[in-house]
Enzyme design. Structure first.
Site, PDB file in Angstrom:
ATOM      1  N   GLY A   8      13.060 111.599 -47.929  1.00 39.27           N
ATOM      2  CA  GLY A   8      13.304 110.212 -48.307  1.00 39.27           C
ATOM      3  C   GLY A   8      13.535 109.437 -47.046  1.00 39.27           C
ATOM      4  O   GLY A   8      14.182 109.928 -46.135  1.00 39.27           O
ATOM      5  N   HIS A   9      12.926 108.274 -46.938  1.00 42.29           N
ATOM      6  CA  HIS A   9      13.235 107.474 -45.773  1.00 42.29           C
ATOM      7  C   HIS A   9      13.409 106.013 -46.143  1.00 42.29           C
ATOM      8  O   HIS A   9      12.798 105.510 -47.067  1.00 42.29           O
ATOM      9  CB  HIS A   9      12.222 107.657 -44.644  1.00 42.29           C
ATOM     10  CG  HIS A   9      10.806 107.682 -45.094  1.00 42.29           C
ATOM     11  ND1 HIS A   9      10.108 108.839 -45.279  1.00 42.29           N
ATOM     12  CD2 HIS A   9       9.968 106.683 -45.391  1.00 42.29           C
ATOM     13  CE1 HIS A   9       8.895 108.549 -45.679  1.00 42.29           C
ATOM     14  NE2 HIS A   9       8.779 107.242 -45.748  1.00 42.29           N
TER      15      HIS A   9
HETATM   16  P1  IMP Z   1      14.396 121.762 -51.216  1.00 42.75           P
HETATM   17  O1  IMP Z   1      13.521 121.304 -50.122  1.00 42.75           O
HETATM   18  O2  IMP Z   1      14.635 120.712 -52.279  1.00 42.75           O
HETATM   19  O3  IMP Z   1      13.948 123.067 -51.808  1.00 42.75           O
HETATM   20  O4  IMP Z   1      15.850 122.047 -50.592  1.00 42.75           O
HETATM   21  C1  IMP Z   1      16.078 123.109 -49.664  1.00 42.75           C
HETATM   22  C2  IMP Z   1      17.052 122.683 -48.581  1.00 42.75           C
HETATM   23  O5  IMP Z   1      16.435 121.689 -47.762  1.00 42.75           O
HETATM   24  C3  IMP Z   1      18.350 122.052 -49.097  1.00 42.75           C
HETATM   25  O6  IMP Z   1      19.406 122.394 -48.224  1.00 42.75           O
HETATM   26  C4  IMP Z   1      18.072 120.567 -49.011  1.00 42.75           C
HETATM   27  O7  IMP Z   1      19.253 119.805 -48.893  1.00 42.75           O
HETATM   28  C5  IMP Z   1      17.254 120.524 -47.728  1.00 42.75           C
HETATM   29  N1  IMP Z   1      16.349 119.355 -47.661  1.00 42.75           N
HETATM   30  C6  IMP Z   1      15.177 119.198 -48.285  1.00 42.75           C
HETATM   31  N2  IMP Z   1      14.626 118.017 -47.950  1.00 42.75           N
HETATM   32  C7  IMP Z   1      15.448 117.442 -47.081  1.00 42.75           C
HETATM   33  C8  IMP Z   1      15.394 116.209 -46.342  1.00 42.75           C
HETATM   34  O8  IMP Z   1      14.443 115.428 -46.413  1.00 42.75           O
HETATM   35  N3  IMP Z   1      16.466 115.959 -45.534  1.00 42.75           N
HETATM   36  C9  IMP Z   1      17.491 116.827 -45.397  1.00 42.75           C
HETATM   37  N4  IMP Z   1      17.585 117.983 -46.048  1.00 42.75           N
HETATM   38  C10 IMP Z   1      16.561 118.291 -46.885  1.00 42.75           C
END
Ligand code: IMP
Length: 429
Positions: A40-41
């Site tokens: 997300g940005h």
């Molecule tokens: P997933 O990508 O939803 O499977 O999450 C796996 C891990 O990556 C978790 O710790 C999330 O909080 C982290 N994560 C996924 N996308 C982001 C991002 O865009 N920013 C920061 N952390 C992320």
């Protein structure tokens, strides 16, 4: 620099959106190569705020082609909403191209993500619950459904049926969930197909055309290096590869097409979700970073964990990505802290010292950071636009980082607005 890759150098949320938005001005194509709407940005443009999850920030530039590469996983509902939202605000979206080979997030992926986290209980990863992991798992299992499948109802139905059956077993408590109705799901996805059809394209070809004609292509990474499936803090990682090497696979270009790699890092560190974080803080400095830095996730609204800048991890990220430049964001957030600390070594459980990022999970889980102290500054730096006008302590802080990491700092962020940046060489890239 026709091929420039932008990667997150920490655990994501480093401010890549704003940097992409700035660099997109000179780019002909901006292409995302991995991740999905877990990213997300927020971009602030003339006081107007845009929150995007899938569409590259470059979309705000009329002449820039924005591509979503084959390596991205796409929730068609989310991308349709983003397109509609941008159109409502007068943004032209005709330049948005979506790879026909990108995989689709299906409703059962979202259900599986949540169910998986619940089953893990206290061992949970803290995913964004957007279905990212289960979607990449289906891709690797060859049960994935791709964007091009949206254009053929018969194929789509067959593929959904084949992919969904095994999920029914895994999702027994959800067996009667209307989200898992084959007929309704096929109809809904066919509708998305109609809406997205004008954007569906051969995005790899589009990148080749630009590169072959000496035009600039910006490869936009999501998440960050330490969340990389292979090189991050496994299993507390995402299910794709945010490292620069993945730009080749996720966009469909060769290693020789990459001329530069810029890593984006905050002047401190944050992380959302579970997993090791050697320089994490839980004191008034943590509170300062969280409050002044407004450290709340764009996607999930979760408060981010905060800590000092970790140079052991940053140096690892520099090497892993072959970085040629660093962008240090949110330097302004450190204003007002009398003394700054940067992690330069880890101490292991039994007192062992680690100069390098440890490969072994048990070492990393028990590692705590050892710090170097550097003087802080009190001045508000939000209006500073050149290195010379920064307080000496802020310049020294940047020099220390650059020296330790072995790579020059190219750009510095001093506030959320688009123009709140300092180009290290005094000119734009
Ligand atoms: P997933 O990508 O939803 O499977 O999450 C796996 C891990 O990556 C978790 O710790 C999330 O909080 C982290 N994560 C996924 N996308 C982001 C991002 O865009 N920013 C920061 N952390 C992320």
């Amino acid at each position: 620099m026709p091929g420039l890759v932008i990667v997150g150098a920490q655990w994501g949320d480093e401010g890549k959106g704003k940097v992409t938005d700035l660099l997109a001005e000179q780019a002909d194509v901006v292409v995302r190569f991995q991740g999905g709407n877990n990213a997300g940005h927020t971009i602030v443009r003339d006081g107007e705020e845009f929150k995007l999850h899938l569409i590259p920030s470059g979309i705000l530039h009329r002449d820039t082609t924005c591509a979503i590469g084959n390596g991205v996983v796409i929730d068609p509902k989310i991308i349709s909403e983003e397109i509609d939202g941008l159109k409502r605000r007068g943004v032209v979206t005709a330049n948005l191209k979506i790879s026909a080979n990108a995989h689709l997030i299906m409703p059962y992926h979202v259900l599986l993500d949540t169910a998986g986290e619940q089953q893990l209980g206290s061992l949970k990863i803290g995913t964004t619950r957007r279905g990212i992991g289960p979607c990449y798992a289906d891709k690797a299992s060859r049960l994935g459904i791709r964007v091009q499948d949206l254009l053929d109802e018969k194929i789509l139905r067959q593929k959904i049926m084949a992919a969904m059956e095994p999920k029914r077993q895994m999702l027994r408590p959800h067996a009667k969930d209307p989200m898992l109705d084959l007929h309704a799901m096929t109809e809904e996805y066919v509708t998305y197909g109609h809406r997205l059809e004008p954007h569906i394209a051969d995005t790899a070809h589009l990148c080749w055309d630009a590169l072959d004609n000496g035009r600039q292509v910006l490869f936009e990474g999501a998440q960050g290096v330490l969340l990389d499936l292979d090189h991050g803090t496994y299993p507390f990682v995402t299910s794709s590869n945010p490292v620069a090497g993945a730009a080749c696979i996720g966009a469909g270009v060769g290693p020789k097409d990459i001329d530069d790699v810029w890593g984006i890092a905050k002047a401190y560190t944050t992380r959302v979700g579970a997993g090791p974080f050697p320089s994490e803080l839980d004191d008034e400095v943590a509170e300062h970073l969280g409050t002044v830095g407004r450290e709340v996730g764009t996607t999930t609204g979760r408060a981010r964990r905060t800590g000092w800048l970790d140079l052991v991890a940053l140096r690892y990220a520099v090497r892993l990505n072959g970085m040629t430049g660093l962008v240090m964001t949110k330097l302004d957030v450190l204003s007002g802290l009398e003394t700054l600390r940067v992690a330069t070594r880890y101490r292991g459980e039994e007192g062992a010292r680690f100069d390098e990022f440890p490969y072994h999970q048990s070492v990393l889980h028990h590692a705590s950071a050892e710090y170097e102290e550097l003087p802080g500054w009190s001045e508000d730096i939000g209006d500073v636009r050149s290195l010379e006008d920064l307080p000496a302590a802020a310049r020294d802080y940047l020099d220390y980082i650059s020296e330790f990491a072995g790579v020059p700092v190219k750009l510095i962020g001093v506030g959320p607005a688009r123009d709140q940046v300092i180009w290290a060489d005094g000119a734009e890239a």
